[in-house]
Design a protein around this motif. Structure first.
Motif, PDB file in Angstrom:
ATOM      1  N   THR A  35       0.836  -1.203   0.000  1.00 55.57           N
ATOM      2  CA  THR A  35       0.000   0.000   0.000  1.00 55.57           C
ATOM      3  C   THR A  35       0.873   1.257   0.000  1.00 55.57           C
ATOM      4  O   THR A  35       2.046   1.219   0.415  1.00 55.57           O
ATOM      5  N   PRO A  36       0.319   2.392  -0.443  1.00 47.04           N
ATOM      6  CA  PRO A  36       1.095   3.634  -0.504  1.00 47.04           C
ATOM      7  C   PRO A  36       1.600   4.129   0.844  1.00 47.04           C
ATOM      8  O   PRO A  36       2.556   4.911   0.879  1.00 47.04           O
ATOM      9  N   ASP A  37       0.989   3.699   1.943  1.00 48.16           N
ATOM     10  CA  ASP A  37       1.467   4.172   3.238  1.00 48.16           C
ATOM     11  C   ASP A  37       2.774   3.497   3.649  1.00 48.16           C
ATOM     12  O   ASP A  37       3.427   3.950   4.593  1.00 48.16           O
ATOM     13  N   ASN A  38       3.158   2.441   2.946  1.00 51.11           N
ATOM     14  CA  ASN A  38       4.439   1.779   3.202  1.00 51.11           C
ATOM     15  C   ASN A  38       5.027   1.333   1.865  1.00 51.11           C
ATOM     16  O   ASN A  38       5.100   0.155   1.550  1.00 51.11           O
ATOM     17  N   PRO A  39       5.459   2.293   1.034  1.00 53.46           N
ATOM     18  CA  PRO A  39       5.882   1.964  -0.330  1.00 53.46           C
ATOM     19  C   PRO A  39       7.191   1.176  -0.363  1.00 53.46           C
ATOM     20  O   PRO A  39       8.024   1.280   0.542  1.00 53.46           O
ATOM     21  N   VAL A  40       7.342   0.401  -1.414  1.00 57.87           N
ATOM     22  CA  VAL A  40       8.596  -0.308  -1.674  1.00 57.87           C
ATOM     23  C   VAL A  40       9.639   0.713  -2.116  1.00 57.87           C
ATOM     24  O   VAL A  40       9.364   1.577  -2.960  1.00 57.87           O
ATOM     25  N   THR A  41      10.828   0.622  -1.555  1.00 61.79           N
ATOM     26  CA  THR A  41      11.898   1.551  -1.925  1.00 61.79           C
ATOM     27  C   THR A  41      12.884   0.836  -2.844  1.00 61.79           C
ATOM     28  O   THR A  41      13.425  -0.219  -2.501  1.00 61.79           O
ATOM     29  N   ILE A  42      13.101   1.413  -4.008  1.00 66.78           N
ATOM     30  CA  ILE A  42      14.006   0.836  -5.006  1.00 66.78           C
ATOM     31  C   ILE A  42      15.032   1.892  -5.390  1.00 66.78           C
ATOM     32  O   ILE A  42      14.684   3.023  -5.729  1.00 66.78           O
ATOM     33  N   THR A  43      16.298   1.514  -5.346  1.00 68.41           N
ATOM     34  CA  THR A  43      17.376   2.386  -5.807  1.00 68.41           C
ATOM     35  C   THR A  43      17.989   1.794  -7.069  1.00 68.41           C
ATOM     36  O   THR A  43      18.331   0.609  -7.104  1.00 68.41           O
ATOM     37  N   LEU A  44      18.114   2.614  -8.094  1.00 73.10           N
ATOM     38  CA  LEU A  44      18.795   2.235  -9.329  1.00 73.10           C
ATOM     39  C   LEU A  44      20.182   2.864  -9.303  1.00 73.10           C
ATOM     40  O   LEU A  44      20.312   4.076  -9.112  1.00 73.10           O
ATOM     41  N   LEU A  45      21.193   2.039  -9.505  1.00 71.82           N
ATOM     42  CA  LEU A  45      22.566   2.528  -9.497  1.00 71.82           C
ATOM     43  C   LEU A  45      23.138   2.410 -10.907  1.00 71.82           C
ATOM     44  O   LEU A  45      23.219   1.307 -11.458  1.00 71.82           O
ATOM     45  N   GLU A  46      23.507   3.537 -11.489  1.00 72.58           N
ATOM     46  CA  GLU A  46      24.017   3.565 -12.856  1.00 72.58           C
ATOM     47  C   GLU A  46      25.306   4.380 -12.899  1.00 72.58           C
ATOM     48  O   GLU A  46      25.387   5.455 -12.309  1.00 72.58           O
TER      49      GLU A  46
END
Length: 644
Positions: A35-46
């Protein structure tokens, strides 16, 4: 100290990293427990902003928009053919959309031609568009951050993986619940014979690097200077005759280079070219020479006969048969069957495209070193015949050969004495051992294959010394990791966090269930997966879905381990496990059973029963006790709507 832990870090945003991101975003969007109150955090490293959502192959690092795919647009959509997400265009639909929005007829015609010969940067734009659509679909359920930096080290001895990243000149630690290594092709092949010219301004080692623009400008400036002085144009040597070397030659031709170009490889063998059709004909069918669905269906009725030879080898090895003799017998059986099928009217790509799904069965039956020899010693005919080149590229290469500007040589840089390329008076001298070129299997030999495609020195080879003004390496990127110059992978190997793929020699060992990295002791490196080029060997010998043929699972032959559909198949399988682990880490799913690594399920690739014909004898092995997948049916997507 590490920053706040991320749910997922994807290292590299080329094709593999981008497809992994899109696939995971779609899973997040469909997951009601997130749910939006606990969003998944994704980091893209380029590492390079110009490579974001395109990488080296489909990004803008080289600043040259004329690099083309070697597949037409219908074969370059990174989804299962029977499972295109709602609202997401296929690559042809994306191109037709651009054509429909073109401001005039000339621009529309230009875009429509891209259906047959897509520019690589256009695929990068398409991938970026898919990311945008997936981000909208996931909405507030996810928070994606892009960081420009280089991963130098990965710690895996704590509760979670931690990446050491060089960012803006400073070191930063990034902790993650899950890490996906999608580093792509980070290292150019460097054979021993080029060692003395590495660093020379007359030698281009990486034709896709940002510095390549300056190199080609230097070549053209030299041509202009000589033309002004009444001198002949410079001469260029391109190392290799496969796809990367074609890019090198085509860039010269696009720039208006007038000098002589020599290409050289061990056998001088080129990829076949696909024939052009009109864009409208293409939307209704395919290019001339692309695999035909009806022929693929015919082949899929019967197991390849050479598998009988493969499956007989374990008992013979136990009885004392040498591994060299095993390799010889297996390859001989493959070549004989290949020749028979060619004479029956199948194309080389149709045959090898069917055979590759049985790589896991070959890998299960034969020792590691034999598998490595089959796909390394015989890469010339297996790899070069697996895929062709699109019409526009093919025509330019054929025209250049017909005019005499381009000459393709078969042989070696160096003679038996081992000379290397070296500079001498503003030129580079190449001592060569040359032989007659090998024709393609479908370009003579009555549809069969030559008896001998040797990759070693032979008696009677012609020795020549030629001088060139410039040399370009078209050998492609390295996919081996045991001698990596890249600091990240060199460190992983040195610390035993991964190991080179045992059977292929290319890529690293991964668990076939979910592409989790396998360390030097054979154990899973939990929460660290790899896809794309690091998965080269796993894709070759794994049993992954074939996106272009739903229902088909299996391995891939050489070029298709690293192209769009090959990488997509591995990513689709990887993301299944990745998403389950992420859900588990967030307390939203059951624990996974990861007790034992697996390279592939214990089953023969799916088949229908049938007979090859009298010239093959009777195929006795039907694997009656093996569970078979249902035979796949070709998926025919509706043609994109073209506005007139």
């Amino acid at each position: 100290m590490a920053e706040k832990m991320q749910d997922l870090v994807i290292v590299g945003t080329g094709l593999a990293g981008t497809v992994a991101l899109v696939q995971e975003l779609l899973k997040i969007a469909a997951e009601p427990a997130i749910t939006p109150d606990n969003p998944v955090t994704i980091t893209l490293l380029e590492r390079n902003e110009a490579q974001k959502f395109g990488g080296v192959a489909y990004g803008r690092t080289a600043e040259f928009d004329q690099f083309r795919l070697n597949l037409s647009s219908k074969r370059a959509t990174p989804f299962m053919a029977n499972d295109i997400p709602d609202g997401f265009p296929t690559f042809p639909q994306y191109i037709v959309g651009l054509a429909n929005d073109a401001p005039d007829a000339a621009e529309k015609k230009r875009f429509m031609a891209y259906l047959l010969d897509p520019p690589r940067v256009l695929l990068g734009d398409y991938l970026s568009h898919l990311v945008d659509l997936a981000m909208v679909k996931a909405g507030g359920k996810v928070n994606v951050t892009t960081r420009i930096g280089e991963a130098l080290e990965l710690a895996t001895d704590g509760p979670h993986p931690v990446l050491q990243v060089k960012e803006n000149g400073a070191m930063t630690a990034i902790a993650a619940a899950q890490v996906v290594l999608a580093t792509g092709q980070r290292e150019i092949q460097r054979p021993a014979f080029v060692e003395d010219i590495v660093g020379s301004p007359r030698y281009l080692e990486d034709p896709y690097a940002a510095t390549s623009k300056d190199f080609y400008a230097q070549v053209m400036d030299e041509q202009a200077r000589r033309e002004k002085s009444g001198l002949p144009p410079p001469q260029v040597l391109v190392l290799g005759t496969a796809l990367s070397s074609h890019d090198c030659v085509l860039r010269l031709l696009h720039l208006g280079f007038k000098g002589k170009i020599d290409m050289i490889s061990r056998n001088g063998l080129e990829h076949a070219g696909y024939g052009a059709v009109t864009p409208e004909q293409y939307l209704a069918g395919s290019l001339v020479g692309e695999p035909r669905p009806e022929k693929k269906a015919e082949l899929a009725k019967t197991l390849p006969r050479f598998l009988r030879v493969v499956n007989a080898q374990p008992a013979k090895i136990a009885a004392g048969k040498s591994h060299d003799d095993v390799e010889k017998d297996v390859v001989t059986a493959m070549r004989r069957e290949f020749g028979v099928l060619m004479r029956k009217g199948y194309t080389a790509e149709e045959v090898l495209g069917y055979w590759e799904r049985f790589n896991p069965d070959i890998g299960a039956a034969l020792p590691d070193d034999v598998c490595g020899k089959i796909y390394n010693r015989h890469a010339t005919w297996l790899g070069t015949h697996r895929v062709g080149t699109t019409p526009a590229n093919t025509k330019m290469m054929v025209d250049a050969q017909a005019s005499g500007q381009l000459e393709i040589l078969a042989g070696f840089i160096s003679t038996k004495d081992g000379e290397k390329l070296h500079e001498y008076k503003n030129s580079i001298v190449a001592h060569m051992s040359l032989k007659d070129r090998v024709e393609r299997a479908d370009g003579g030999h009555e549809g069969g294959v030559p008896r001998e495609w040797s990759s070693s020195f032979q008696d009677g080879m012609r020795e020549e010394a030629r001088k060139f003004d410039f040399v370009i390496a078209g050998l492609g990127n390295a996919v081996t990791y045991d001698k990596a110059r890249d600091p990240f992978w060199a460190g992983m190997i040195k610390k035993g966090q991964c190991q080179p793929h045992r059977k292929a020699g290319d890529g690293i060992e991964l668990d076939g269930k979910d592409l989790t990295v396998i360390d030097a002791t054979g154990k899973r490196v939990e929460n660290v997966a790899a896809c794309g080029i690091p998965a080269f060997g796993a894709t070759m010998y794994g049993r992954f879905p074939h996106p272009e043929e739903p229902g088909v699972y299996g391995g891939r032959i050489l070029p298709f381990t690293a192209n769009i559909v090959g990488i997509t198949g591995g990513v689709i399988q990887m993301v299944e496990g990745l998403h389950e682990r992420m859900m588990r880490d967030r307390g939203l799913g059951p624990a996974l059973d990861v007790s034992a690594p697996s390279s592939s399920p214990d089953s023969v690739a799916q088949m229908q029963r049938g007979e090859l014909g009298a010239e093959f004898g009777i195929v006795g092995a039907r694997y009656e006790d093996k569970q078979q997948d249902p035979p796949s049916k070709p998926v025919k997507l509706p043609a994109p709507a073209l506005k007139t």
